[in-house]
Design an enzyme around this catalytic site. Structure first.
Site, PDB file in Angstrom:
ATOM      1  NE  ARG A   1      70.035 -38.297 -29.096  1.00 11.38           N
ATOM      2  CZ  ARG A   1      69.168 -37.649 -29.888  1.00 11.38           C
ATOM      3  NH1 ARG A   1      68.503 -36.602 -29.444  1.00 11.38           N
ATOM      4  NH2 ARG A   1      68.965 -38.054 -31.121  1.00 11.38           N
TER       5      ARG A   1
ATOM      6  CG  HIS B   1      71.902 -38.849 -35.437  1.00 14.58           C
ATOM      7  ND1 HIS B   1      71.415 -39.945 -34.761  1.00 14.58           N
ATOM      8  CD2 HIS B   1      70.920 -37.904 -35.371  1.00 14.58           C
ATOM      9  CE1 HIS B   1      70.197 -39.668 -34.310  1.00 14.58           C
ATOM     10  NE2 HIS B   1      69.885 -38.446 -34.654  1.00 14.58           N
TER      11      HIS B   1
ATOM     12  CD  GLN C   1      67.461 -38.386 -38.542  1.00 11.66           C
ATOM     13  OE1 GLN C   1      67.034 -38.240 -37.416  1.00 11.66           O
ATOM     14  NE2 GLN C   1      66.665 -38.432 -39.599  1.00 11.66           N
TER      15      GLN C   1
ATOM     16  CG  ASP D   1      71.503 -31.018 -38.165  1.00 11.00           C
ATOM     17  OD1 ASP D   1      70.427 -30.729 -37.586  1.00 11.00           O
ATOM     18  OD2 ASP D   1      72.425 -31.651 -37.612  1.00 11.00           O
TER      19      ASP D   1
ATOM     20  CB  CYS E   1      67.992 -35.095 -38.690  1.00  6.86           C
ATOM     21  SG  CYS E   1      68.853 -33.749 -37.871  1.00  6.86           S
TER      22      CYS E   1
ATOM     23  NE  ARG F   1      66.182 -41.798 -36.060  1.00 10.25           N
ATOM     24  CZ  ARG F   1      66.495 -41.021 -35.018  1.00 10.25           C
ATOM     25  NH1 ARG F   1      66.274 -39.726 -35.076  1.00 10.25           N
ATOM     26  NH2 ARG F   1      67.071 -41.514 -33.927  1.00 10.25           N
TER      27      ARG F   1
HETATM   28  N1  NVA Z   1      73.147 -31.962 -35.112  1.00 14.20           N
HETATM   29  C1  NVA Z   1      72.019 -32.026 -34.224  1.00 14.20           C
HETATM   30  C2  NVA Z   1      71.143 -33.186 -34.581  1.00 14.20           C
HETATM   31  C3  NVA Z   1      69.924 -33.353 -33.715  1.00 14.20           C
HETATM   32  C4  NVA Z   1      69.123 -34.565 -34.053  1.00 14.20           C
HETATM   33  C5  NVA Z   1      72.508 -32.120 -32.787  1.00 14.20           C
HETATM   34  O1  NVA Z   1      73.487 -32.846 -32.548  1.00 14.20           O
HETATM   35  O2  NVA Z   1      71.943 -31.467 -31.920  1.00 14.20           O
HETATM   36  N1   CP Z   2      66.460 -36.320 -35.238  1.00 12.48           N
HETATM   37  C1   CP Z   2      66.566 -36.680 -33.949  1.00 12.48           C
HETATM   38  O1   CP Z   2      67.439 -37.441 -33.542  1.00 12.48           O
HETATM   39  O2   CP Z   2      65.586 -36.154 -33.150  1.00 12.48           O
HETATM   40  P1   CP Z   2      65.541 -36.141 -31.565  1.00 12.48           P
HETATM   41  O3   CP Z   2      66.661 -35.250 -31.094  1.00 12.48           O
HETATM   42  O4   CP Z   2      64.187 -35.577 -31.248  1.00 12.48           O
HETATM   43  O5   CP Z   2      65.713 -37.528 -31.042  1.00 12.48           O
END
Ligand code: NVA
Ligand code: CP
Length: 303
Positions: free
Chosen positions: A103, A130, A133, A219, A259, A287
């Site tokens: 990540r 993502h 997800q 989101d 998500c 997930r």
């Molecule tokens: N768009 C959000 C998704 C988090 C799971 C982010 O990138 O922070």
């Molecule tokens: N939806 C998601 O990826 O959650 P986290 O940021 O908690 O991993």
């Protein structure tokens, strides 16, 4: 040749459905106490350069349930945070582990990691994508609606990593996709190029996008790394809230997916969130199952 999961653009519709079918089976096995230790003795490294709850816990738990082991590496505490090149991290971890989930911010970093690693790489979120997800999301929609083909998916809000991945994933499994974003916050040009000759609409009108939708996604307005833009974004996204008025335009029985984490009162009202909490927490649970399917297909030999 090794396989990776870097973005939805890399998967065919058939491959997505293969992952979802295996995910359904693994969910059944887990719920019924049927052992499914397809990754015995295997180690998955988890690199996090951003925060996480779901991704970390579902990958760690998933590896344990598959008979393997997960190793948490925070960007800050490893040499990655001190600037060790990703090309070197890739080659070192390939000597110890059987797969890497990462990540991070730039999609290029994940692509470079995959180029230099001799083990499978899984994208656990970048600014661009993502995919884990969205596999869980498609699994959840199929579970609730019995099929995906021909359904209308709507996304309201920021044209971010979630929007990019949902558009591609939805179109690849035969859904119609409608996205409402304000000017200046549109999905990635690569995604718009992919979508251009497909049943896809992009508008700045949330009502038009939500009309007759079978599932509405939203989101956060400010993603990880954009915290300083929060006020500016709150202004730009006013009017892009998933609320009861918007839901009334959708198909009866329309699902809501998020998500998570969610900001009630911003991208979604508390009422809509709670009315659809069962679906949203099924999505969070999935997930685990969707990622286990990805790991088995990339790292394992099914017995
Ligand atoms: N768009 C959000 C998704 C988090 C799971 C982010 O990138 O922070
Ligand atoms: N939806 C998601 O990826 O959650 P986290 O940021 O908690 O991993």
């Amino acid at each position: 040749m090794k396989k990776d999961l870097l973005k939805m653009l890399d998967l065919s519709g058939e491959e997505i459905l293969e992952i979802l079918d295996l995910a359904d089976q693994l969910k059944y096995d887990q719920h019924n106490g049927i052992p499914h230790r397809y990754l015995e003795g295997k180690t998955l490294a988890l690199i996090f350069e951003k925060n996480s709850t779901r991704t970390r816990v579902s990958f760690e738990t998933g590896m344990y349930q598959l008979g393997g082991h997960a190793l948490f590496l925070s960007g800050k505490e490893s040499q990655i945070g001190r600037g060790e090149p990703v090309e070197d991290t890739a080659r070192v971890l390939s000597r110890y582990c059987d797969g890497i989930m990462i990540r991070t911010f730039a999609q290029e970093e994940v692509e470079t990691l995959a180029k230099y690693a001799s083990i499978p790489i899984v994208n656990g979120l970048t600014d661009f994508a993502h995919p884990c997800q969205v596999l869980a999301d498609l699994m959840t929609v199929r579970e609730h609606q019995a099929h995906l083909d021909g359904l209308k998916m709507c996304f309201i809000g920021d044209g971010n990593n979630m929007a990019n991945s949902l558009i591609v994933g939805g179109l690849k499994v035969g859904m119609e996709v409608a996205v409402a974003c304000p000017e200046g916050y549109r999905p990635d040009p690569q995604v718009l190029e992919f979508a251009k000759d497909k049943p896809f609409t992009l508008t700045d009108d949330p009502k038009a996008a939500a009309k007759d939708a079978d599932v509405i996604f939203t989101d956060v307005w400010a993603s990880m790394g954009q915290e300083e833009e929060r006020e500016k974004r709150a202004k730009a996204f006013a009017g892009y809230q998933v609320n009861e008025e918007l839901m009334a335009l959708a198909h009866p029985g329309c699902m809501v997916q998020h998500c998570l984490p969610a900001h009630r009162g911003e991208e979604i009202t508390a009422k809509v969130f709670e009315d659809h909490a069962e679906e949203i927490f099924d999505e969070a649970e999935n997930r685990l199952h969707a990622q286990k399917a990805v790991l088995v297909l990339l790292m394992g030999e099914r017995k």
